[in-house]
Design a protein around this motif. Structure first.
Motif, PDB file in Angstrom:
ATOM      1  N   LYS A 125      18.600   2.276 -12.210  1.00  0.00           N
ATOM      2  CA  LYS A 125      19.290   3.091 -11.208  1.00  0.00           C
ATOM      3  C   LYS A 125      20.284   3.990 -11.930  1.00  0.00           C
ATOM      4  N   GLN A 126      20.585   5.121 -11.320  1.00  0.00           N
ATOM      5  CA  GLN A 126      21.459   6.115 -11.943  1.00  0.00           C
ATOM      6  C   GLN A 126      22.815   5.552 -12.359  1.00  0.00           C
ATOM      7  N   PRO A 127      23.471   4.702 -11.546  1.00  0.00           N
ATOM      8  CA  PRO A 127      24.776   4.173 -11.981  1.00  0.00           C
ATOM      9  C   PRO A 127      24.695   3.364 -13.286  1.00  0.00           C
ATOM     10  N   GLN A 128      23.557   2.724 -13.533  1.00  0.00           N
ATOM     11  CA  GLN A 128      23.397   1.978 -14.787  1.00  0.00           C
ATOM     12  C   GLN A 128      23.391   2.932 -15.979  1.00  0.00           C
ATOM     13  N   ILE A 129      22.716   4.062 -15.820  1.00  0.00           N
ATOM     14  CA  ILE A 129      22.691   5.068 -16.888  1.00  0.00           C
ATOM     15  C   ILE A 129      24.102   5.604 -17.107  1.00  0.00           C
ATOM     16  N   SER A 130      24.804   5.853 -16.027  1.00  0.00           N
ATOM     17  CA  SER A 130      26.174   6.351 -16.116  1.00  0.00           C
ATOM     18  C   SER A 130      27.070   5.383 -16.875  1.00  0.00           C
ATOM     19  N   ARG A 131      26.946   4.087 -16.596  1.00  0.00           N
ATOM     20  CA  ARG A 131      27.767   3.083 -17.294  1.00  0.00           C
ATOM     21  C   ARG A 131      27.430   3.038 -18.781  1.00  0.00           C
ATOM     22  N   ILE A 132      26.143   3.151 -19.114  1.00  0.00           N
ATOM     23  CA  ILE A 132      25.744   3.145 -20.524  1.00  0.00           C
ATOM     24  C   ILE A 132      26.312   4.370 -21.228  1.00  0.00           C
ATOM     25  N   GLU A 133      26.135   5.540 -20.621  1.00  0.00           N
ATOM     26  CA  GLU A 133      26.622   6.774 -21.230  1.00  0.00           C
ATOM     27  C   GLU A 133      28.142   6.788 -21.341  1.00  0.00           C
ATOM     28  N   GLY A 134      28.816   6.137 -20.420  1.00  0.00           N
ATOM     29  CA  GLY A 134      30.274   6.088 -20.451  1.00  0.00           C
ATOM     30  C   GLY A 134      30.827   5.021 -21.372  1.00  0.00           C
ATOM     31  N   GLY A 135      29.944   4.241 -21.995  1.00  0.00           N
ATOM     32  CA  GLY A 135      30.394   3.196 -22.900  1.00  0.00           C
ATOM     33  C   GLY A 135      30.886   1.953 -22.194  1.00  0.00           C
ATOM     34  N   GLY A 136      30.580   1.841 -20.896  1.00  0.00           N
ATOM     35  CA  GLY A 136      31.057   0.715 -20.113  1.00  0.00           C
ATOM     36  C   GLY A 136      30.212  -0.529 -20.230  1.00  0.00           C
ATOM     37  N   THR A 137      29.063  -0.422 -20.844  1.00  0.00           N
ATOM     38  CA  THR A 137      28.186  -1.579 -21.010  1.00  0.00           C
ATOM     39  C   THR A 137      27.315  -1.384 -22.233  1.00  0.00           C
ATOM     40  N   VAL A 138      26.901  -2.487 -22.806  1.00  0.00           N
ATOM     41  CA  VAL A 138      25.979  -2.433 -23.942  1.00  0.00           C
ATOM     42  C   VAL A 138      24.671  -3.062 -23.481  1.00  0.00           C
ATOM     43  N   PRO A 139      23.590  -2.294 -23.487  1.00  0.00           N
ATOM     44  CA  PRO A 139      22.312  -2.820 -23.016  1.00  0.00           C
ATOM     45  C   PRO A 139      21.705  -3.845 -23.970  1.00  0.00           C
ATOM     46  N   THR A 140      20.856  -4.668 -23.413  1.00  0.00           N
ATOM     47  CA  THR A 140      20.111  -5.641 -24.220  1.00  0.00           C
ATOM     48  C   THR A 140      19.071  -4.903 -25.061  1.00  0.00           C
ATOM     49  N   ILE A 141      18.502  -5.594 -26.027  1.00  0.00           N
ATOM     50  CA  ILE A 141      17.480  -4.974 -26.878  1.00  0.00           C
ATOM     51  C   ILE A 141      16.261  -4.539 -26.063  1.00  0.00           C
ATOM     52  N   PRO A 142      15.735  -5.359 -25.128  1.00  0.00           N
ATOM     53  CA  PRO A 142      14.607  -4.873 -24.319  1.00  0.00           C
ATOM     54  C   PRO A 142      14.964  -3.607 -23.523  1.00  0.00           C
ATOM     55  N   LEU A 143      16.183  -3.536 -23.018  1.00  0.00           N
ATOM     56  CA  LEU A 143      16.582  -2.338 -22.279  1.00  0.00           C
ATOM     57  C   LEU A 143      16.734  -1.151 -23.214  1.00  0.00           C
ATOM     58  N   LEU A 144      17.234  -1.382 -24.409  1.00  0.00           N
ATOM     59  CA  LEU A 144      17.306  -0.302 -25.400  1.00  0.00           C
ATOM     60  C   LEU A 144      15.926   0.242 -25.716  1.00  0.00           C
ATOM     61  N   ARG A 145      14.936  -0.667 -25.797  1.00  0.00           N
ATOM     62  CA  ARG A 145      13.558  -0.248 -26.052  1.00  0.00           C
ATOM     63  C   ARG A 145      13.065   0.647 -24.919  1.00  0.00           C
ATOM     64  N   ARG A 146      13.323   0.242 -23.671  1.00  0.00           N
ATOM     65  CA  ARG A 146      12.907   1.063 -22.522  1.00  0.00           C
ATOM     66  C   ARG A 146      13.612   2.418 -22.528  1.00  0.00           C
ATOM     67  N   LEU A 147      14.889   2.411 -22.848  1.00  0.00           N
ATOM     68  CA  LEU A 147      15.637   3.678 -22.920  1.00  0.00           C
ATOM     69  C   LEU A 147      15.049   4.591 -23.992  1.00  0.00           C
ATOM     70  N   ALA A 148      14.762   4.032 -25.156  1.00  0.00           N
ATOM     71  CA  ALA A 148      14.194   4.831 -26.245  1.00  0.00           C
ATOM     72  C   ALA A 148      12.876   5.458 -25.823  1.00  0.00           C
ATOM     73  N   ARG A 149      12.007   4.662 -25.194  1.00  0.00           N
ATOM     74  CA  ARG A 149      10.720   5.209 -24.737  1.00  0.00           C
ATOM     75  C   ARG A 149      10.932   6.312 -23.704  1.00  0.00           C
ATOM     76  N   ALA A 150      11.837   6.075 -22.764  1.00  0.00           N
ATOM     77  CA  ALA A 150      12.099   7.065 -21.717  1.00  0.00           C
ATOM     78  C   ALA A 150      12.702   8.346 -22.285  1.00  0.00           C
ATOM     79  N   LEU A 151      13.369   8.222 -23.430  1.00  0.00           N
ATOM     80  CA  LEU A 151      13.985   9.378 -24.070  1.00  0.00           C
ATOM     81  C   LEU A 151      13.098   9.973 -25.166  1.00  0.00           C
TER      82      LEU A 151
END
Length: 104
Positions: A63-89
């Motif tokens: 969801k968009q708020p999750q992306i906002s929190r990641i971009e704002g430095g408010g959370t550190v994603p797990t490795i599986p989520l980092l993998r999904r982010l990398a693929r999406a990017l």
């Protein structure tokens, strides 16, 4: 705890931090810096691709708020989520360990 007591404790803690005695503060600062750097990388790549936060969220099943929190430095994603982010990017996820070179 009353205000004066809180203020005294806070002052002592700030003095300890300034003297380098509070390693907990240093650790938290380093973690916050890493979260900020990661968020900046996600933001830079997303904007380079011309994607909105909502579009990126849809690409990685978030969801968009999750992306906002990641971009704002408010959370550190797990490795599986980092993998999904990398693929999406359309990027590669590279995780490495580099030996620390301590200044002597």
């Amino acid at each position: 705890m009353n205000h004066a007591e809180w203020k005294t404790r806070r002052h002592r803690r700030l003095l300890d931090d300034a003297a380098g005695e509070n390693t907990e503060y240093d650790r938290l600062y380093e973690e916050a810096e890493l979260a900020h750097d990661l968020g900046q990388m996600v933001y830079d790549r997303r904007t380079a691709l011309g994607l909105s936060q909502t579009e990126l969220a849809e690409r990685c099943g978030m969801k968009q708020p999750q992306i906002s929190r990641i971009e704002g430095g408010g959370t550190v994603p797990t490795i599986p989520l980092l993998r999904r982010l990398a693929r999406a990017l359309d990027a590669e996820l590279t995780i490495g360990l580099t030996p620390r070179v301590d200044a002597a």
